[in-house]
Design a protein around this motif. Structure first.
Motif, PDB file in Angstrom:
ATOM      1  N   ILE A   1      13.411  23.522 -76.660  1.00 45.64           N
ATOM      2  CA  ILE A   1      14.100  24.364 -75.607  1.00 45.64           C
ATOM      3  C   ILE A   1      13.350  24.447 -74.227  1.00 45.64           C
ATOM      4  N   SER A   2      12.355  25.224 -74.416  1.00 46.61           N
ATOM      5  CA  SER A   2      11.307  25.576 -73.227  1.00 46.61           C
ATOM      6  C   SER A   2      10.782  24.272 -72.519  1.00 46.61           C
ATOM      7  N   MET A   3      10.369  23.419 -73.407  1.00 49.71           N
ATOM      8  CA  MET A   3       9.889  22.082 -72.901  1.00 49.71           C
ATOM      9  C   MET A   3      10.608  21.373 -72.204  1.00 49.71           C
ATOM     10  N   GLY A   4      12.091  21.336 -72.758  1.00 53.21           N
ATOM     11  CA  GLY A   4      12.917  20.448 -72.232  1.00 53.21           C
ATOM     12  C   GLY A   4      13.351  21.111 -70.791  1.00 53.21           C
ATOM     13  N   ILE A   5      13.518  22.537 -70.622  1.00 56.15           N
ATOM     14  CA  ILE A   5      13.882  23.171 -69.436  1.00 56.15           C
ATOM     15  C   ILE A   5      12.914  22.901 -68.412  1.00 56.15           C
ATOM     16  N   ALA A   6      11.434  23.089 -68.653  1.00 58.66           N
ATOM     17  CA  ALA A   6      10.358  22.625 -67.916  1.00 58.66           C
ATOM     18  C   ALA A   6      10.341  21.219 -67.368  1.00 58.66           C
ATOM     19  N   ALA A   7      10.660  20.197 -68.259  1.00 64.56           N
ATOM     20  CA  ALA A   7      10.707  18.848 -67.851  1.00 64.56           C
ATOM     21  C   ALA A   7      11.861  18.761 -66.927  1.00 64.56           C
ATOM     22  N   GLY A   8      13.017  19.374 -67.183  1.00 61.79           N
ATOM     23  CA  GLY A   8      14.205  19.128 -66.372  1.00 61.79           C
ATOM     24  C   GLY A   8      13.890  19.614 -64.756  1.00 61.79           C
ATOM     25  N   VAL A   9      13.274  20.698 -64.888  1.00 63.96           N
ATOM     26  CA  VAL A   9      12.959  21.282 -63.437  1.00 63.96           C
ATOM     27  C   VAL A   9      11.963  20.515 -62.638  1.00 63.96           C
ATOM     28  N   LEU A  10      11.016  19.849 -63.590  1.00 61.28           N
ATOM     29  CA  LEU A  10       9.873  19.156 -62.846  1.00 61.28           C
ATOM     30  C   LEU A  10      10.428  17.834 -62.476  1.00 61.28           C
ATOM     31  N   MET A  11      11.522  17.115 -63.286  1.00 62.47           N
ATOM     32  CA  MET A  11      12.171  16.165 -62.795  1.00 62.47           C
ATOM     33  C   MET A  11      12.799  16.378 -61.517  1.00 62.47           C
ATOM     34  N   VAL A  12      13.533  17.359 -61.330  1.00 61.83           N
ATOM     35  CA  VAL A  12      14.495  17.618 -59.965  1.00 61.83           C
ATOM     36  C   VAL A  12      13.334  17.750 -58.896  1.00 61.83           C
ATOM     37  N   LEU A  13      12.255  18.736 -59.108  1.00 63.75           N
ATOM     38  CA  LEU A  13      11.317  18.909 -57.887  1.00 63.75           C
ATOM     39  C   LEU A  13      10.852  17.834 -57.480  1.00 63.75           C
ATOM     40  N   LYS A  14      10.476  16.747 -58.553  1.00 65.74           N
ATOM     41  CA  LYS A  14       9.624  15.527 -58.065  1.00 65.74           C
ATOM     42  C   LYS A  14      10.252  14.479 -57.531  1.00 65.74           C
ATOM     43  N   THR A  15      11.609  14.588 -57.498  1.00 66.99           N
ATOM     44  CA  THR A  15      12.537  13.507 -57.089  1.00 66.99           C
ATOM     45  C   THR A  15      13.270  14.288 -55.750  1.00 66.99           C
ATOM     46  N   GLY A  16      13.311  13.425 -54.752  1.00 65.42           N
ATOM     47  CA  GLY A  16      13.905  14.386 -53.473  1.00 65.42           C
ATOM     48  C   GLY A  16      15.591  14.252 -53.591  1.00 65.42           C
TER      49      GLY A  16
ATOM     50  N   VAL B   1      24.760  20.032 -81.924  1.00 65.23           N
ATOM     51  CA  VAL B   1      24.911  19.604 -83.529  1.00 65.23           C
ATOM     52  C   VAL B   1      23.910  20.559 -84.236  1.00 65.23           C
ATOM     53  N   ILE B   2      22.777  20.752 -83.524  1.00 65.47           N
ATOM     54  CA  ILE B   2      21.613  21.563 -84.467  1.00 65.47           C
ATOM     55  C   ILE B   2      22.239  22.982 -84.577  1.00 65.47           C
ATOM     56  N   VAL B   3      22.831  23.478 -83.471  1.00 67.41           N
ATOM     57  CA  VAL B   3      23.311  24.992 -83.453  1.00 67.41           C
ATOM     58  C   VAL B   3      24.539  25.119 -84.634  1.00 67.41           C
ATOM     59  N   VAL B   4      25.376  23.954 -84.895  1.00 68.36           N
ATOM     60  CA  VAL B   4      26.521  24.263 -85.816  1.00 68.36           C
ATOM     61  C   VAL B   4      25.784  23.836 -87.263  1.00 68.36           C
ATOM     62  N   SER B   5      24.798  23.514 -87.375  1.00 66.56           N
ATOM     63  CA  SER B   5      24.020  22.938 -88.846  1.00 66.56           C
ATOM     64  C   SER B   5      23.351  24.344 -89.141  1.00 66.56           C
ATOM     65  N   ASN B   6      22.789  24.038 -90.358  1.00 66.44           N
ATOM     66  CA  ASN B   6      22.090  25.172 -91.082  1.00 66.44           C
ATOM     67  C   ASN B   6      20.535  25.098 -90.688  1.00 66.44           C
ATOM     68  N   ILE B   7      20.291  24.614 -89.655  1.00 71.02           N
ATOM     69  CA  ILE B   7      18.767  24.727 -88.921  1.00 71.02           C
ATOM     70  C   ILE B   7      18.643  25.854 -88.334  1.00 71.02           C
ATOM     71  N   PRO B   8      17.571  26.637 -88.724  1.00 72.60           N
ATOM     72  CA  PRO B   8      17.019  27.895 -88.285  1.00 72.60           C
ATOM     73  C   PRO B   8      16.883  27.780 -86.607  1.00 72.60           C
ATOM     74  N   LEU B   9      17.711  28.506 -85.744  1.00 73.92           N
ATOM     75  CA  LEU B   9      17.673  28.417 -84.377  1.00 73.92           C
ATOM     76  C   LEU B   9      16.146  28.668 -83.703  1.00 73.92           C
ATOM     77  N   LEU B  10      15.441  29.639 -84.441  1.00 79.75           N
ATOM     78  CA  LEU B  10      13.868  29.566 -84.028  1.00 79.75           C
ATOM     79  C   LEU B  10      13.380  28.576 -83.910  1.00 79.75           C
ATOM     80  N   TRP B  11      13.631  27.410 -84.565  1.00 83.31           N
ATOM     81  CA  TRP B  11      12.768  26.174 -84.573  1.00 83.31           C
ATOM     82  C   TRP B  11      12.978  25.724 -83.018  1.00 83.31           C
ATOM     83  N   ASN B  12      14.097  25.833 -82.487  1.00 79.05           N
ATOM     84  CA  ASN B  12      14.407  25.263 -81.209  1.00 79.05           C
ATOM     85  C   ASN B  12      13.944  25.878 -79.958  1.00 79.05           C
ATOM     86  N   VAL B  13      13.276  26.963 -80.210  1.00 85.60           N
ATOM     87  CA  VAL B  13      12.592  27.848 -78.987  1.00 85.60           C
ATOM     88  C   VAL B  13      11.517  26.951 -78.202  1.00 85.60           C
ATOM     89  N   VAL B  14      10.731  26.360 -78.816  1.00 85.59           N
ATOM     90  CA  VAL B  14       9.714  25.531 -77.992  1.00 85.59           C
ATOM     91  C   VAL B  14      10.132  24.148 -77.410  1.00 85.59           C
TER      92      VAL B  14
END
Length: 296
Positions: free
Chosen positions: A242-257, A227-240
């Motif tokens: 998205i990076s935090m979300g990917i890091a949190a997802g990887v951490l959740m996968v590694l933390k849970t067996g 929804v954010i991509v198809v809106s008129n929100i600058p995509l540059l705002w999503n860099v931080v």
């Protein structure tokens, strides 16, 4: 209304109707009743729905009905062995139950398609946030633990996953918040973006951590990002974010067996063909032996 000495219309006070001729007083009182009726809550609700369905895409509806019927048949075929083995209910009863759920879904779809979504605004949708949030907290407090997760909430005879409701809620909230005129200033856009980002983080945390439902949380976050991509929100705002979300997802996968085991099983399906990767291996066997059209 009546005209003053200079010819301009002036409002009539409701107390002045007594001094008017009988026919004009009656007309004025009828008009007042019409205004009250037009502004009533029931009339506003009626104006919000259009059940004519003149612009309905009949091809899309046909495909949807076909997929639902096909899904009911496939689910029944898959569950028939377990139903016969348990002997708790008949296959006909199971099919009727699935059909009743499908009918409820179609009725809900009919009302939502008839609703004028232009009447929605982000403040109205935002007001439902505490209710949806509370429903997603209750499974941890009142729900039963199933395979280490608290995803289900039972209210009377209804047993459902509140995270599914939150998934749709956050996407609708994102659409309402980001439906901004082009004349909006960059600061106003950023405020709405931060409000949406806070809602996504809050609901994502509740779904992923207390409920232990990473898959639904990831789908909700990715849908909000679309929804954010198809809106008129600058995509540059999503860099931080998205990076935090990917890091949190990887951490959740590694933390849970068991999550790590699923990822490793996806990368190497034959690592445990009789255990965690049984369904993946059987799917590969079915595809290799039956092809795309099957054998029977």
């Amino acid at each position: 209304q009546r005209r003053s000495e200079v010819g301009r219309p002036i409002a009539i006070n409701h107390l002045e109707t007594d001094s008017l001729p009988d026919d004009r007083a009656i007309l004025w009182k009828n008009r007042r009743k019409e205004l009250v009726t037009e502004n009533s809550l029931l009339n506003k609700v009626k104006q919000s729905f259009d059940f004519s369905m003149e612009d309905m895409d009949k091809t899309l509806v046909f495909l949807l009905v076909f997929l639902v019927i096909f899904g009911v048949v496939m689910v029944t075929s898959t569950a028939s062995y377990g139903i016969i083995r348990r002997g708790q209910e008949s296959i006909i009863g199971y099919v009727l139950r699935q059909i009743s759920f499908a009918l409820i879904g179609f009725i809900t779809m009919f009302f939502m398609a008839a609703f004028d979504y232009h009447r929605l605004n982000w403040k109205l949708i935002f007001g439902f946030g505490p209710v949806v949030l509370l429903l997603n907290i209750l499974p941890r407090l009142l729900g039963d633990q199933i395979n280490g997760a608290y995803r289900w909430l039972q209210i009377g005879p209804i047993n459902f996953q509140p995270s599914e409701l939150a998934k749709y809620y956050v996407v609708i909230l994102a659409a309402c918040l980001l439906a901004m005129p082009l004349k909006f200033t960059k600061r106003a856009k950023f405020k709405r973006y931060l409000l949406l980002l806070g809602a996504v983080i809050l609901f994502g945390f509740i779904i992923v951590v207390p409920q232990s439902n990473l898959s639904t949380g990831a789908i909700m976050i990715m849908a909000s990002f679309v929804v954010i991509v198809v809106s008129n929100i600058p995509l540059l705002w999503n860099v931080v974010p998205i990076s935090m979300g990917i890091a949190a997802g990887v951490l959740m996968v590694l933390k849970t067996g068991y999550r790590l085991e699923r990822v490793m099983g996806f990368l190497n399906p034959f690592s445990d063909p009789t255990g965690n990767t049984l369904q993946v291996v059987q799917s590969l066997y079915a595809l290799s032996m039956g092809g795309l059209l099957g054998r029977g």
